[in-house]
Motif scaffolding. Structure first.
Motif, short mmCIF file in Angstrom:
data_model
loop_
_atom_site.label_atom_id
_atom_site.label_comp_id
_atom_site.label_asym_id
_atom_site.label_seq_id
_atom_site.Cartn_x
_atom_site.Cartn_y
_atom_site.Cartn_z
N ALA A 1 0.85 -1.31 0.12
CA ALA A 1 -0.33 0.11 0.00
C ALA A 1 0.99 1.23 0.23
O ALA A 1 0.51 2.59 -0.86
CB ALA A 1 -1.10 -0.15 1.20
N VAL A 2 1.81 0.92 0.94
CA VAL A 2 2.57 2.25 0.60
C VAL A 2 3.73 2.72 -0.46
O VAL A 2 3.35 3.83 -0.90
CB VAL A 2 4.10 2.01 1.98
N PHE A 3 3.95 1.77 -1.68
CA PHE A 3 4.30 1.91 -2.48
C PHE A 3 3.60 1.92 -3.84
O PHE A 3 4.46 2.57 -4.49
CB PHE A 3 5.50 0.40 -2.60
N ALA A 4 2.32 1.77 -3.30
CA ALA A 4 1.31 2.15 -4.61
C ALA A 4 1.45 3.69 -4.55
O ALA A 4 1.04 4.51 -5.93
CB ALA A 4 -0.13 1.48 -4.57
N LEU B 1 5.35 8.41 -8.86
CA LEU B 1 7.02 9.18 -8.97
C LEU B 1 8.23 8.42 -9.70
O LEU B 1 9.01 9.61 -10.53
CB LEU B 1 7.29 9.82 -7.56
N LEU B 2 8.20 7.83 -9.59
CA LEU B 2 9.06 6.97 -10.32
C LEU B 2 8.60 7.16 -12.16
O LEU B 2 9.68 7.29 -12.82
CB LEU B 2 9.36 5.57 -10.01
N THR B 3 7.73 6.87 -12.79
CA THR B 3 7.22 7.60 -13.67
C THR B 3 8.12 9.07 -13.91
O THR B 3 8.83 9.32 -15.07
CB THR B 3 5.40 7.60 -14.15
N SER B 4 7.65 9.80 -13.83
CA SER B 4 7.77 11.56 -12.94
C SER B 4 9.89 10.98 -13.43
O SER B 4 10.45 11.78 -14.27
CB SER B 4 7.78 12.15 -12.19
N LEU B 5 10.14 10.23 -13.33
CA LEU B 5 12.13 9.99 -13.37
C LEU B 5 11.64 9.81 -14.77
O LEU B 5 12.78 10.95 -15.54
CB LEU B 5 11.92 8.78 -12.60
N LEU B 6 11.16 9.30 -15.11
CA LEU B 6 12.11 9.14 -17.38
C LEU B 6 10.88 10.08 -17.88
O LEU B 6 11.50 9.91 -19.22
CB LEU B 6 11.15 7.21 -17.31
N GLU C 1 10.83 -1.78 -9.90
CA GLU C 1 9.90 -0.28 -11.28
C GLU C 1 10.52 0.98 -12.15
O GLU C 1 10.51 0.24 -13.01
CB GLU C 1 8.61 0.32 -10.07
N VAL C 2 11.76 1.30 -11.77
CA VAL C 2 13.16 1.43 -12.57
C VAL C 2 13.26 0.72 -13.57
O VAL C 2 12.70 1.34 -15.40
CB VAL C 2 13.54 2.09 -11.72
N PHE C 3 13.46 -0.49 -13.52
CA PHE C 3 14.21 -1.41 -15.05
C PHE C 3 12.64 -1.52 -15.53
O PHE C 3 13.25 -1.52 -15.96
CB PHE C 3 14.83 -2.23 -13.81
N ARG C 4 11.95 -1.69 -14.71
CA ARG C 4 10.14 -1.52 -15.24
C ARG C 4 10.15 -0.99 -16.15
O ARG C 4 9.96 -1.76 -17.86
CB ARG C 4 9.35 -3.08 -14.19
N LEU C 5 9.55 0.08 -15.84
CA LEU C 5 9.38 1.17 -16.76
C LEU C 5 10.67 1.32 -18.09
O LEU C 5 9.96 1.51 -19.36
CB LEU C 5 9.53 2.12 -15.99
N GLU D 1 23.02 -3.60 -14.96
CA GLU D 1 21.88 -3.11 -15.89
C GLU D 1 20.99 -3.86 -15.86
O GLU D 1 19.84 -4.16 -16.09
CB GLU D 1 22.48 -4.57 -17.51
N ASN D 2 20.70 -4.26 -14.47
CA ASN D 2 19.49 -5.24 -13.65
C ASN D 2 19.25 -4.47 -11.80
O ASN D 2 20.16 -3.89 -11.44
CB ASN D 2 19.10 -5.98 -14.18
N ALA D 3 18.02 -4.76 -11.69
CA ALA D 3 17.63 -4.20 -9.88
C ALA D 3 18.66 -5.06 -9.53
O ALA D 3 19.29 -5.14 -8.10
CB ALA D 3 16.39 -4.51 -9.97
N SER D 4 18.97 -6.33 -9.65
CA SER D 4 20.31 -7.28 -8.78
C SER D 4 21.06 -6.61 -9.06
O SER D 4 21.73 -6.75 -7.67
CB SER D 4 19.75 -8.82 -9.26
N GLU D 5 21.60 -6.41 -9.52
CA GLU D 5 23.35 -6.02 -9.72
C GLU D 5 23.25 -4.33 -8.61
O GLU D 5 24.09 -3.97 -7.75
CB GLU D 5 23.66 -4.85 -11.64
N PHE D 6 22.05 -3.64 -9.18
CA PHE D 6 21.65 -2.86 -7.86
C PHE D 6 21.89 -2.55 -7.02
O PHE D 6 22.75 -2.01 -5.85
CB PHE D 6 20.49 -1.20 -8.64
N LEU D 7 20.86 -4.11 -6.25
CA LEU D 7 20.63 -4.11 -4.75
C LEU D 7 22.30 -4.49 -4.70
O LEU D 7 21.85 -4.07 -3.17
CB LEU D 7 19.49 -5.16 -4.84
N HIS D 8 22.51 -5.34 -4.86
CA HIS D 8 24.11 -5.96 -4.37
C HIS D 8 24.48 -4.36 -4.09
O HIS D 8 25.26 -4.78 -3.55
CB HIS D 8 24.26 -6.23 -5.65
N LEU D 9 24.87 -3.80 -4.96
CA LEU D 9 25.40 -2.60 -4.36
C LEU D 9 25.02 -1.72 -3.37
O LEU D 9 26.12 -1.30 -2.16
CB LEU D 9 25.52 -1.82 -5.60
#
Length: 541
Positions: A197-200, A205-210, A259-263, A324-332
């Motif tokens: 519910a919080v992330f919904a 805002l993430l759409t605004s990013l792109l 969500e960003v990588f999905r968009l 290149e993807n969410a997994s790499e991002f979260l790993h860092l």
């Protein structure tokens, strides 16, 4: 004796006469008895007939009465059924009306929210959401030298979500009447609402990013109010890893990354790349949590924040890793989190002692020819995208190299000259919690950390106050935190502040301070947020 001297014949005659007389007497008695019995039987039969007739009449009367009662009961049931049917019709009509009113209210509420969001956009106001966490086992008053009654009162719930836009706080002091205060925000989450519910409400805002806007999401609140849970999730407190087994519990940062990588994956052919940086502000110093030593091991390196000629804040030599993807991002991000400073207090066993700033930078490359025409040939677009990926990220990380120095052919050089870059930035901020020294029980180095935390949060409040009052000078440089967040707070980004508060009486003072901060933040008008404009291109086949 009277037969003496008589003959036998005479005697027999006398006996015969006597017998005849007795027979006559017996016959008369039998006749009389028979007549009496017959008369009695007739009387009894008459009485029986009368009783039977009376009984039949009484039965008929009672039958009629019962029949009337049954008929009356049937009519009553029929009337009740009819009334019930009417009530059901009325109830159905009321339900239909209520549903229509509810739907109309929801539509009007959505329109009102949309208009409010437009007003927020135009004014540049800061969006403020408030999340009330549930009562937790450590909310008791253990460790405090207070009375037993007051210990029990400490765990009382005083902060509630009155609706999805209102926080109700019941303030009470000994010897004073209870006073209820309300606070209005763009969204209020009660203690039962999930991470979904919080992330919904964050996802738009993430759409605004792109779309060309910078975005900043900041969690603010006291120690132990649920900021890190909201931003990262609960698993980090155990093993500092983003577990996919608990996707429903993931916080804003991992969800926003996916969500960003999905968009990006849904966008038409174009060149996008994503970079990540992770810094913490600890004791008013900035540390790069992705910097590596000569052996490639990540360790925190002190950096400084400066103001560029354009008036923007920048951290020279800050490490930006391309992912290149969410997994790499979260790993860092996970690597950086392992270096974040935490310290146990009486309020929270894993209290964060620094402000965490995770920055996701999206660079968009648009290809155009000399006449402003967008490439639409699929093979050409894919080839140029691949070339651009190996050209520009390197330039972003190391300004010493140029696109032309990496071009391997005149065709590739010509392609790079036709590229237009647009950079947008998503900042995800988990602020350290404000805390009362007397309640947290910190001493020594932890006490010094608390002092720096509270001073930096006060500096943030001062900056917002200066912007709200439209002062000529805004004291960004009073703290490394505000200097680092100058662009986001000052109006160069869509800013969402996620207030996190504790519901218990024990934390009433800190919760009121957080709610007051959120109320003041809502009133800040920074002007319309600037959009990073993409080149205006015509499409041809």
């Amino acid at each position: 004796q009277g037969l003496a001297g008589r003959s036998t014949k005479e005697v027999l005659q006398l006996y015969a006469a006597r017998s005849q007389q007795m027979k006559l007497q017996r016959s008369s008695v039998v006749t009389q008895l028979h007549g009496a019995i017959k008369k009695r039987l007739k009387q009894d039969l008459k009485n029986l007939r009368s009783f039977a007739l009376e009984l039949s009449k009484d039965f008929q009367r009672q039958s009629k009465t019962c029949l009337y009662q049954v008929l009356a009961a049937v009519q009553g049931i029929q009337l009740q059924n009819e009334a019930m049917r009417m009530f059901q019709i009325k109830a159905f009509n009321l339900e239909q009306s209520l549903q229509e009113v509810t739907e109309r209210y929801e539509r009007e509420n959505q329109k009102r929210k949309a208009l409010h969001n437009n007003l927020v956009e135009l004014r540049g106001n800061i969006r403020v959401h408030c999340r009330i966490r549930p009562l937790l086992p450590f909310d008791d008053a253990a460790g405090y030298s207070v009375s037993q009654d007051r210990q029990r009162n400490f765990s009382d719930k005083v902060a509630y979500a009155a609706d999805d836009e209102t926080v109700l706080v019941k303030c009470s002091r000994p010897g004073h009447a209870s006073v209820s205060k309300t606070f209005q925000f763009e969204r209020v989450y009660n203690d039962l609402e999930s991470q979904d519910a919080v992330f919904a409400d964050v996802a738009p805002l993430l759409t605004s990013l792109l779309d060309g806007y910078n975005v900043c999401i900041m969690a603010y609140g006291q120690t132990g109010s649920g900021k890190t849970y909201t931003m990262l999730g609960p698993q980090l407190e155990r093993n500092l890893a983003f577990s996919t087994d608990e996707e429903s519990e993931l916080g804003i940062i991992p969800r926003a990354t996916h969500e960003v990588f999905r968009l990006i994956s849904e966008k038409p052919p174009g060149s996008y790349w994503v970079e990540v940086s992770v810094v913490e502000v600890y004791n008013n110093e900035i540390f790069d949590l992705l910097a590596k030593d000569s052996y490639g091991k990540v360790f925190g390196v002190k950096r400084d924040v400066v103001t560029t000629r354009e008036g923007k804040s920048d951290v020279p030599l800050l490490t930006h890793e391309t992912v290149e993807n969410a997994s790499e991002f979260l790993h860092l991000v996970n690597k950086g989190l392992q270096l974040r400073v935490t310290h146990p207090t009486l309020v929270h066993a894993h209290s964060s002692r620094s402000h965490l700033v995770v920055t996701l930078t999206v660079t968009t490359v648009v290809f155009e020819d000399n006449f402003g025409t967008l490439w639409e040939d699929e093979q050409t677009s894919q080839r140029l995208n691949k070339e651009a990926f190996y050209t520009f990220p390197q330039k972003m990380r190391d300004d010493k190299s140029t696109p032309s120095s990496r071009a391997s052919s005149p065709e590739q050089l010509e392609a790079t000259e036709k590229m237009k870059q647009v950079k947008t930035r998503l900042q995800l901020v988990d602020l350290a919690g404000s805390e009362c020294v007397g309640m947290s029980g910190v001493t020594g180095a932890a006490l010094r950390e608390t002092s720096f935390i509270n001073r930096s949060l006060s500096a943030l409040a001062d900056v917002l106050g200066a912007i709200a009052e439209q002062r000529a000078h805004v004291p960004y440089r009073n703290s490394k935190l505000t200097h680092l967040l100058q662009d986001s707070v000052g109006g160069d980004a869509k800013l969402l502040v996620m207030l996190c508060i504790s519901p218990g009486q024990k934390y009433l003072t800190e919760s009121m301070q957080s709610l007051g901060f959120g109320t003041r933040a809502r009133q800040v008008q920074r002007g319309q947020v600037k959009k990073k404009n993409f080149p205006v291109l015509s499409r041809v086949k």
